[in-house]
Design a protein around this motif. Structure first.
Motif, short mmCIF file in Angstrom:
data_model
loop_
_atom_site.label_atom_id
_atom_site.label_comp_id
_atom_site.label_asym_id
_atom_site.label_seq_id
_atom_site.Cartn_x
_atom_site.Cartn_y
_atom_site.Cartn_z
N ILE A 1 2.64 3.94 -4.05
CA ILE A 1 2.61 5.19 -3.69
C ILE A 1 3.12 5.85 -3.70
CG2 ILE A 1 0.55 6.81 -3.19
CD1 ILE A 1 -1.09 5.12 -1.81
N SER B 1 -2.83 6.49 2.74
CA SER B 1 -2.39 5.99 1.21
C SER B 1 -3.73 4.49 1.08
CB SER B 1 -1.77 4.93 1.40
OG SER B 1 -0.23 5.62 2.14
N CYS B 2 -4.63 4.69 1.82
CA CYS B 2 -5.58 3.51 2.03
C CYS B 2 -6.59 4.50 0.91
CB CYS B 2 -6.36 3.11 2.82
SG CYS B 2 -5.02 1.32 4.23
N SER C 1 -8.69 7.10 -5.68
CA SER C 1 -8.32 5.99 -7.40
C SER C 1 -8.92 4.78 -7.76
CB SER C 1 -6.40 5.64 -7.23
OG SER C 1 -6.00 6.28 -7.00
N PHE D 1 -5.77 5.03 -2.53
CA PHE D 1 -6.10 3.92 -3.25
C PHE D 1 -7.52 3.86 -3.25
CE2 PHE D 1 -2.49 1.63 -3.19
CZ PHE D 1 -1.62 1.43 -4.18
N ALA E 1 -9.05 2.43 -6.83
CA ALA E 1 -8.75 0.57 -6.23
C ALA E 1 -9.10 -0.21 -5.70
CB ALA E 1 -6.95 0.72 -6.20
N TRP F 1 -4.42 -4.16 -9.21
CA TRP F 1 -5.58 -2.87 -9.92
C TRP F 1 -3.69 -2.37 -10.16
CZ3 TRP F 1 -3.49 2.18 -8.24
CH2 TRP F 1 -4.92 2.80 -9.13
N TRP F 2 -2.37 -2.29 -9.20
CA TRP F 2 -1.70 -1.74 -9.81
C TRP F 2 -0.78 -1.97 -11.36
CZ3 TRP F 2 -0.75 2.45 -7.24
CH2 TRP F 2 1.22 3.30 -7.46
N ILE G 1 -5.09 -5.54 -4.37
CA ILE G 1 -3.82 -3.76 -4.49
C ILE G 1 -3.37 -4.35 -5.85
CG2 ILE G 1 -2.34 -1.92 -3.75
CD1 ILE G 1 -4.41 -2.50 -1.70
N VAL H 1 1.13 -1.54 -0.25
CA VAL H 1 0.09 -0.07 0.45
C VAL H 1 0.76 1.16 -0.36
CG1 VAL H 1 -1.97 1.36 1.94
CG2 VAL H 1 -2.00 -1.24 0.65
#
Length: 149
Positions: A35, A85-86, A92, A89, A94, A146-147, A143, A31
Protein backbone atom coordinates in the motif's frame (compact mmCIF):
# COMPACT_ATOMS: atom_id res chain seq x y z
CA UNK A 1 6.66 -29.36 33.53
CA UNK A 2 7.94 -31.48 30.62
CA UNK A 3 7.94 -28.36 28.48
CA UNK A 4 10.91 -26.84 30.27
CA UNK A 5 12.78 -30.02 31.17
CA UNK A 6 12.81 -31.78 27.79
CA UNK A 7 15.45 -30.35 25.41
CA UNK A 8 13.65 -31.69 22.32
CA UNK A 9 10.41 -29.96 23.37
CA UNK A 10 12.22 -26.69 24.03
CA UNK A 11 13.93 -26.85 20.64
CA UNK A 12 10.65 -27.66 18.85
CA UNK A 13 8.78 -24.83 20.59
CA UNK A 14 11.49 -22.29 19.82
CA UNK A 15 11.64 -23.34 16.18
CA UNK A 16 7.87 -23.13 15.74
CA UNK A 17 7.79 -19.77 17.54
CA UNK A 18 10.52 -18.49 15.22
CA UNK A 19 8.54 -19.63 12.20
CA UNK A 20 5.41 -17.91 13.49
CA UNK A 21 7.17 -14.60 14.15
CA UNK A 22 8.89 -14.73 10.76
CA UNK A 23 5.60 -15.51 9.00
CA UNK A 24 3.93 -12.57 10.72
CA UNK A 25 6.75 -10.17 9.83
CA UNK A 26 6.56 -11.24 6.19
CA UNK A 27 2.79 -10.81 6.22
CA UNK A 28 3.02 -7.42 7.92
CA UNK A 29 5.58 -6.25 5.39
CA UNK A 30 3.43 -7.45 2.50
CA UNK A 31 0.32 -5.76 3.87
CA UNK A 32 1.93 -2.43 4.73
CA UNK A 33 4.63 -2.05 2.07
CA UNK A 34 2.44 -2.75 -0.95
CA UNK A 35 0.00 0.00 0.00
CA UNK A 36 2.84 2.36 0.85
CA UNK A 37 4.43 1.67 -2.53
CA UNK A 38 1.14 2.38 -4.27
CA UNK A 39 0.00 5.45 -2.36
CA UNK A 40 3.27 7.13 -1.35
CA UNK A 41 5.76 8.99 -3.51
CA UNK A 42 9.00 7.09 -4.04
CA UNK A 43 11.93 9.44 -3.44
CA UNK A 44 14.92 7.12 -3.70
CA UNK A 45 16.67 4.11 -2.27
CA UNK A 46 18.47 3.73 1.05
CA UNK A 47 21.52 1.62 0.15
CA UNK A 48 22.49 1.14 3.78
CA UNK A 49 19.11 -0.26 4.85
CA UNK A 50 18.22 -1.79 1.51
CA UNK A 51 14.84 -0.08 1.50
CA UNK A 52 12.90 2.28 -0.74
CA UNK A 53 12.56 5.83 0.56
CA UNK A 54 9.06 7.25 0.36
CA UNK A 55 7.27 10.50 1.06
CA UNK A 56 3.82 10.35 2.62
CA UNK A 57 1.17 11.69 0.26
CA UNK A 58 -2.21 13.13 1.24
CA UNK A 59 -3.84 10.00 -0.21
CA UNK A 60 -1.78 7.67 2.00
CA UNK A 61 -2.30 9.91 5.01
CA UNK A 62 -6.09 9.85 4.56
CA UNK A 63 -6.34 6.15 3.73
CA UNK A 64 -3.93 4.79 6.35
CA UNK A 65 -2.38 7.21 8.84
CA UNK A 66 -5.48 9.27 9.62
CA UNK A 67 -8.05 6.51 9.21
CA UNK A 68 -10.50 6.60 12.09
CA UNK A 69 -10.44 3.23 13.83
CA UNK A 70 -12.45 3.40 17.06
CA UNK A 71 -10.68 0.33 18.54
CA UNK A 72 -7.35 2.18 18.45
CA UNK A 73 -6.64 4.96 20.88
CA UNK A 74 -2.96 5.49 20.00
CA UNK A 75 -3.11 6.72 16.40
CA UNK A 76 0.70 6.81 16.16
CA UNK A 77 1.17 3.10 16.90
CA UNK A 78 2.43 0.44 14.51
CA UNK A 79 -0.90 -1.28 15.09
CA UNK A 80 -2.71 1.70 13.50
CA UNK A 81 -0.77 1.30 10.25
CA UNK A 82 -1.19 -2.48 10.16
CA UNK A 83 -4.91 -2.42 10.99
CA UNK A 84 -5.66 0.46 8.62
CA UNK A 85 -3.75 -1.37 5.89
CA UNK A 86 -5.79 -4.53 6.53
CA UNK A 87 -8.98 -2.47 6.27
CA UNK A 88 -7.72 -0.94 3.01
CA UNK A 89 -7.37 -4.45 1.60
CA UNK A 90 -10.89 -5.24 2.82
CA UNK A 91 -12.26 -2.06 1.21
CA UNK A 92 -10.51 -3.06 -2.02
CA UNK A 93 -12.18 -6.48 -2.01
CA UNK A 94 -8.94 -8.42 -1.52
CA UNK A 95 -9.91 -9.87 1.86
CA UNK A 96 -13.06 -10.30 3.93
CA UNK A 97 -14.04 -8.87 7.29
CA UNK A 98 -13.44 -12.33 8.80
CA UNK A 99 -9.93 -12.35 7.33
CA UNK A 100 -9.23 -8.94 8.86
CA UNK A 101 -10.18 -10.48 12.22
CA UNK A 102 -7.84 -13.40 11.48
CA UNK A 103 -5.01 -10.96 10.74
CA UNK A 104 -5.62 -9.24 14.08
CA UNK A 105 -5.61 -12.61 15.87
CA UNK A 106 -2.34 -13.50 14.14
CA UNK A 107 -0.82 -10.19 15.26
CA UNK A 108 -2.06 -10.67 18.83
CA UNK A 109 -0.60 -14.19 18.96
CA UNK A 110 2.70 -12.92 17.57
CA UNK A 111 2.79 -10.37 20.38
CA UNK A 112 2.18 -13.11 22.96
CA UNK A 113 5.09 -15.10 21.56
CA UNK A 114 7.54 -12.21 21.28
CA UNK A 115 6.63 -10.37 24.47
CA UNK A 116 6.18 -13.43 26.71
CA UNK A 117 8.64 -16.07 25.51
CA UNK A 118 9.00 -17.53 28.98
CA UNK A 119 5.29 -18.40 29.04
CA UNK A 120 5.75 -20.25 25.76
CA UNK A 121 8.58 -22.26 27.27
CA UNK A 122 7.15 -23.06 30.70
CA UNK A 123 3.35 -22.75 30.63
CA UNK A 124 1.73 -25.97 29.46
CA UNK A 125 -1.37 -23.98 28.52
CA UNK A 126 0.54 -21.77 26.05
CA UNK A 127 1.64 -23.11 22.67
CA UNK A 128 2.13 -21.64 19.23
CA UNK A 129 -1.24 -21.73 17.51
CA UNK A 130 -0.55 -23.78 14.41
CA UNK A 131 -3.94 -22.91 12.91
CA UNK A 132 -3.01 -19.21 13.05
CA UNK A 133 0.35 -20.06 11.45
CA UNK A 134 -1.53 -21.78 8.63
CA UNK A 135 -3.81 -18.74 8.28
CA UNK A 136 -0.80 -16.41 8.16
CA UNK A 137 0.64 -18.45 5.29
CA UNK A 138 -2.73 -18.44 3.51
CA UNK A 139 -3.17 -14.68 3.94
CA UNK A 140 0.34 -13.93 2.70
CA UNK A 141 -0.32 -15.95 -0.44
CA UNK A 142 -3.77 -14.45 -0.94
CA UNK A 143 -2.63 -10.84 -0.61
CA UNK A 144 0.44 -11.35 -2.80
CA UNK A 145 -1.63 -13.07 -5.51
CA UNK A 146 -4.36 -10.40 -5.36
CA UNK A 147 -1.75 -7.73 -5.83
CA UNK A 148 -0.44 -9.38 -8.98
CA UNK A 149 -3.85 -10.10 -10.49
Amino acid sequence: MKKITDPATIKRNLMIASLFVTAFEMLKSSVEDKIKGLLCEITGFDDEKGTVKTKVTPTYRAAILDRDIPEITNKKSDFQVFYASCLWFQDSGAITEEEVKDLQAIRKHRNLITHNPVRLLVDDAVDVNLELLRKAHHMLNKIDKWWIL
